[in-house]
Design a protein around this motif. Structure first.
Motif, PDB file in Angstrom:
ATOM      1  N   SER A 208      42.115  34.392  52.239  1.00 40.71           N
ATOM      2  CA  SER A 208      42.936  33.632  51.296  1.00 40.71           C
ATOM      3  C   SER A 208      44.318  33.400  51.896  1.00 40.71           C
ATOM      4  CB  SER A 208      43.072  34.388  49.971  1.00 40.71           C
ATOM      5  OG  SER A 208      43.937  33.720  49.084  1.00 40.71           O
ATOM      6  N   GLY A 209      44.752  32.137  51.872  1.00 43.16           N
ATOM      7  CA  GLY A 209      46.125  31.829  52.268  1.00 43.16           C
ATOM      8  C   GLY A 209      46.489  32.219  53.673  1.00 43.16           C
ATOM      9  N   GLY A 210      45.564  32.056  54.616  1.00 43.09           N
ATOM     10  CA  GLY A 210      45.856  32.364  56.006  1.00 43.09           C
ATOM     11  C   GLY A 210      45.919  33.842  56.320  1.00 43.09           C
ATOM     12  N   ARG A 211      45.252  34.655  55.485  1.00 42.88           N
ATOM     13  CA  ARG A 211      45.237  36.090  55.748  1.00 42.88           C
ATOM     14  C   ARG A 211      43.979  36.702  55.130  1.00 42.88           C
ATOM     15  NH1 ARG A 211      47.396  39.166  51.233  1.00 42.88           N
ATOM     16  NH2 ARG A 211      47.659  37.761  49.454  1.00 42.88           N
ATOM     17  N   ILE A 212      43.707  37.930  55.491  1.00 44.85           N
ATOM     18  CA  ILE A 212      42.673  38.699  54.802  1.00 44.85           C
ATOM     19  C   ILE A 212      43.366  39.413  53.648  1.00 44.85           C
ATOM     20  CG2 ILE A 212      40.988  40.561  54.980  1.00 44.85           C
ATOM     21  CD1 ILE A 212      40.162  38.064  56.451  1.00 44.85           C
ATOM     22  N   ALA A 213      43.170  38.874  52.436  1.00 43.18           N
ATOM     23  CA  ALA A 213      43.875  39.411  51.263  1.00 43.18           C
ATOM     24  C   ALA A 213      43.415  40.820  50.921  1.00 43.18           C
ATOM     25  CB  ALA A 213      43.669  38.482  50.070  1.00 43.18           C
ATOM     26  N   ALA A 214      42.155  41.124  51.213  1.00 48.88           N
ATOM     27  CA  ALA A 214      41.617  42.459  50.958  1.00 48.88           C
ATOM     28  C   ALA A 214      40.366  42.638  51.786  1.00 48.88           C
ATOM     29  CB  ALA A 214      41.305  42.645  49.475  1.00 48.88           C
ATOM     30  N   CYS A 215      40.088  43.863  52.166  1.00 49.28           N
ATOM     31  CA  CYS A 215      38.852  44.194  52.881  1.00 49.28           C
ATOM     32  C   CYS A 215      38.466  45.601  52.473  1.00 49.28           C
ATOM     33  CB  CYS A 215      39.037  44.092  54.395  1.00 49.28           C
ATOM     34  SG  CYS A 215      37.514  44.392  55.327  1.00 49.28           S
ATOM     35  N   ALA A 216      37.398  45.702  51.685  1.00 48.35           N
ATOM     36  CA  ALA A 216      37.037  46.992  51.095  1.00 48.35           C
ATOM     37  C   ALA A 216      35.594  46.937  50.628  1.00 48.35           C
ATOM     38  CB  ALA A 216      37.964  47.299  49.914  1.00 48.35           C
ATOM     39  N   PRO A 217      34.994  48.093  50.330  1.00 50.10           N
ATOM     40  CA  PRO A 217      33.689  48.082  49.677  1.00 50.10           C
ATOM     41  C   PRO A 217      33.761  47.284  48.381  1.00 50.10           C
ATOM     42  CG  PRO A 217      34.216  50.277  50.456  1.00 50.10           C
ATOM     43  CD  PRO A 217      35.457  49.461  50.634  1.00 50.10           C
ATOM     44  N   TYR A 218      32.624  46.744  47.967  1.00 48.72           N
ATOM     45  CA  TYR A 218      32.592  45.829  46.827  1.00 48.72           C
ATOM     46  C   TYR A 218      33.177  46.434  45.557  1.00 48.72           C
ATOM     47  CZ  TYR A 218      30.703  42.827  43.153  1.00 48.72           C
ATOM     48  OH  TYR A 218      30.562  42.014  42.065  1.00 48.72           O
ATOM     49  N   GLU A 219      32.826  47.683  45.240  1.00 53.17           N
ATOM     50  CA  GLU A 219      33.318  48.310  44.026  1.00 53.17           C
ATOM     51  C   GLU A 219      34.844  48.421  44.040  1.00 53.17           C
ATOM     52  OE1 GLU A 219      30.997  49.494  45.958  1.00 53.17           O
ATOM     53  OE2 GLU A 219      29.155  49.414  44.745  1.00 53.17           O
ATOM     54  N   GLN A 220      35.395  48.764  45.198  1.00 53.56           N
ATOM     55  CA  GLN A 220      36.843  48.876  45.322  1.00 53.56           C
ATOM     56  C   GLN A 220      37.495  47.504  45.202  1.00 53.56           C
ATOM     57  OE1 GLN A 220      38.102  51.087  48.769  1.00 53.56           O
ATOM     58  NE2 GLN A 220      40.215  50.312  48.656  1.00 53.56           N
ATOM     59  N   LEU A 221      36.842  46.480  45.764  1.00 55.62           N
ATOM     60  CA  LEU A 221      37.370  45.128  45.674  1.00 55.62           C
ATOM     61  C   LEU A 221      37.388  44.646  44.227  1.00 55.62           C
ATOM     62  CD1 LEU A 221      38.459  43.140  47.769  1.00 55.62           C
ATOM     63  CD2 LEU A 221      36.207  42.063  47.825  1.00 55.62           C
ATOM     64  N   GLN A 222      36.365  45.005  43.474  1.00 54.40           N
ATOM     65  CA  GLN A 222      36.348  44.659  42.052  1.00 54.40           C
ATOM     66  C   GLN A 222      37.531  45.273  41.310  1.00 54.40           C
ATOM     67  OE1 GLN A 222      32.250  45.872  40.947  1.00 54.40           O
ATOM     68  NE2 GLN A 222      32.032  43.793  40.159  1.00 54.40           N
ATOM     69  N   ARG A 223      37.861  46.509  41.647  1.00 53.70           N
ATOM     70  CA  ARG A 223      39.000  47.161  40.992  1.00 53.70           C
ATOM     71  C   ARG A 223      40.311  46.464  41.358  1.00 53.70           C
ATOM     72  NH1 ARG A 223      35.899  51.851  42.264  1.00 53.70           N
ATOM     73  NH2 ARG A 223      37.121  52.255  44.145  1.00 53.70           N
ATOM     74  N   LEU A 224      40.416  46.013  42.616  1.00 55.60           N
ATOM     75  CA  LEU A 224      41.602  45.270  43.031  1.00 55.60           C
ATOM     76  C   LEU A 224      41.730  43.972  42.241  1.00 55.60           C
ATOM     77  CD1 LEU A 224      41.469  45.713  46.912  1.00 55.60           C
ATOM     78  CD2 LEU A 224      43.189  46.646  45.364  1.00 55.60           C
ATOM     79  N   VAL A 225      40.593  43.291  42.051  1.00 55.28           N
ATOM     80  CA  VAL A 225      40.594  42.053  41.273  1.00 55.28           C
ATOM     81  C   VAL A 225      41.010  42.327  39.841  1.00 55.28           C
ATOM     82  CG1 VAL A 225      39.123  40.244  40.311  1.00 55.28           C
ATOM     83  CG2 VAL A 225      38.880  40.889  42.704  1.00 55.28           C
ATOM     84  N   ALA A 226      40.454  43.393  39.267  1.00 49.83           N
ATOM     85  CA  ALA A 226      40.764  43.727  37.882  1.00 49.83           C
ATOM     86  C   ALA A 226      42.244  44.015  37.674  1.00 49.83           C
ATOM     87  CB  ALA A 226      39.933  44.936  37.444  1.00 49.83           C
ATOM     88  N   HIS A 227      42.911  44.518  38.718  1.00 45.96           N
ATOM     89  CA  HIS A 227      44.327  44.846  38.609  1.00 45.96           C
ATOM     90  C   HIS A 227      45.211  43.780  39.248  1.00 45.96           C
ATOM     91  CE1 HIS A 227      42.490  48.813  37.884  1.00 45.96           C
ATOM     92  NE2 HIS A 227      43.583  49.060  37.174  1.00 45.96           N
ATOM     93  N   GLY A 228      44.597  42.608  39.546  1.00 39.88           N
ATOM     94  CA  GLY A 228      45.385  41.499  40.058  1.00 39.88           C
ATOM     95  C   GLY A 228      45.724  41.580  41.518  1.00 39.88           C
ATOM     96  N   GLY A 229      45.021  42.454  42.275  1.00 35.13           N
ATOM     97  CA  GLY A 229      45.322  42.604  43.692  1.00 35.13           C
ATOM     98  C   GLY A 229      44.530  41.691  44.595  1.00 35.13           C
ATOM     99  N   ALA A 230      43.644  40.862  44.032  1.00 35.08           N
ATOM    100  CA  ALA A 230      42.860  39.910  44.826  1.00 35.08           C
ATOM    101  C   ALA A 230      42.453  38.775  43.907  1.00 35.08           C
ATOM    102  CB  ALA A 230      41.633  40.594  45.434  1.00 35.08           C
ATOM    103  N   GLU A 231      41.961  37.695  44.495  1.00 32.63           N
ATOM    104  CA  GLU A 231      41.602  36.512  43.722  1.00 32.63           C
ATOM    105  C   GLU A 231      40.352  36.773  42.884  1.00 32.63           C
ATOM    106  OE1 GLU A 231      41.184  33.195  46.260  1.00 32.63           O
ATOM    107  OE2 GLU A 231      43.287  33.160  46.863  1.00 32.63           O
ATOM    108  N   ARG A 232      40.449  36.555  41.596  1.00 28.02           N
ATOM    109  CA  ARG A 232      39.345  36.839  40.685  1.00 28.02           C
ATOM    110  C   ARG A 232      38.127  35.968  40.990  1.00 28.02           C
ATOM    111  NH1 ARG A 232      39.099  39.528  36.069  1.00 28.02           N
ATOM    112  NH2 ARG A 232      41.355  39.779  36.081  1.00 28.02           N
TER     113      ARG A 232
END
Length: 244
Positions: A208-232
Motif C-alpha cells: 500500500s502506498g509504495g510500502r509494505i504496510a504490514a507483514c504478519a500471520p493472517y490472524e495478527q493482520l486481522q487484529r491490525l485491521v481491526a485497530h486501524g493499523g492496515a487497510e480494511r
C-alpha cells in the motif's frame, strides 16, 4: 533464497522500481525463508507485480541491496512463452527428465488440455502463446516453473487466471506442495482473499502506498485491521476465480 533466507532486503531497505509505471517501494525490508509461503495482497496498482519482479531479479532495484538464491522462478501475469511446442516451453532448455516432466504437467493441471490439443504436448503454442487461453498460458508457465526445481518461486496472481475448481487444484497440488513437500520458498501475489486464512500461509504482506504496510500471520493482520493499523478492504473475505 537458501536454507536460511530466500529473499532478504538489507537492513537499510531497498527500493523496487517499475520504470514503465513509476511504481516505487521505498525502504523495503522483507525476508522470505525456505519452507515458507508468503502471500502479497493490495489494491490494483499497489505495486505487487513490481515487488515480485524485484525480488526475483526480473527487474533491477532502484537502490539498496537484495540477497537472493541463484535458482528462482517467476510466473508473471503475462508469462513469456516460446514460439514453440508445449514440450519446449516446459523444458525451456533443460534436459528432459521424464518423471519430473510428467509430474510438472500433472501438478499444473494440464493433462485434460493436452488431451484436447491436436498434437498433445507437441502442439505449437504460437507467438506469446496465442493458440492457448489465458488460463492455459498461466498453467504452462507454472509447469515450467515446477520443472525448473528452483529454490524460490514467485507467482503473480497465477490463481486469478483460472476458474475456482482449477485454482483449488493448483493450490493443493502445486503451490502448497512446493512449500510443504519440497521445502521451497514461495511468494504469491493474489487478489483472491480466500487463501489468506489457509494454514499453509506463513505470513501475509499488505502492499500500500509504495510500502509494505504490514507483514504478519493472517490472524495478527486481522487484529491490525481491526485497530486501524492496515487497510480494511485488503484483508477481508474474498473469493472468485478467473478463466480456464
Amino acid at each position: 533464497a537458501g536454507p536460511d533466507a530466500a529473499d532478504e532486503a538489507a537492513p537499510g531497505g531497498a527500493a523496487a522500481v517499475d520504470a514503465r509505471a513509476g511504481a516505487v517501494f521505498a525502504s523495503l525490508d522483507l525476508s522470505v525463508r525456505s519452507n515458507e509461503l508468503l502471500l502479497v495482497v493490495g489494491a490494483v496498482g499497489s505495486g505487487k507485480s513490481s515487488l515480485l519482479d524485484a525480488l526475483s531479479r526480473a527487474r533491477p532495484l532502484g537502490g539498496g541491496e537484495l540477497r537472493v538464491c541463484r535458482r528462482r522462478a517467476l510466473v508473471s501475469q503475462r508469462p513469456f512463452l516460446l514460439n514453440g511446442s508445449v514440450h519446449d516451453n516446459v523444458l525451456f532448455g533443460l534436459d528432459l527428465q521424464p518423471a519430473r516432466y510428467e509430474d510438472a504437467l500433472e501438478r499444473a493441471a494440464l493433462r485434460a488440455d493436452l488431451r484436447a490439443l491436436h498434437a498433445a504436448d507437441s502442439t505449437l503454442v504460437g507467438e506469446a502463446g496465442v493458440q492457448l487461453s489465458g488460463g492455459q498460458r498461466a498453467r504452462l508457465a507454472l509447469a515450467r516453473a515446477l520443472y525448473s526445481d528452483a529454490d524460490a518461486f514467485f507467482f503473480d496472481d497465477v490463481l486469478g487466471a483460472v476458474d475456482a475448481h482449477t485454482g483449488r487444484e493448483l493450490w493443493e497440488r502445486a503451490i502448497t506442495h512446493l512449500v510443504v513437500q519440497r521445502g521451497k520458498a514461495v511468494v504469491l501475489a493474489t487478489h483472491q482473499l480466500q487463501w489468506l486464512p489457509r494454514r499453509e500461509v506463513a505470513r501475509v504482506a499488505l502492499a500500500s502506498g509504495g510500502r509494505i504496510a504490514a507483514c504478519a500471520p493472517y490472524e495478527q493482520l486481522q487484529r491490525l485491521v481491526a485497530h486501524g493499523g492496515a487497510e480494511r478492504g485488503a484483508v477481508g473475505e474474498g473469493g472468485g476465480g478467473g478463466g480456464g
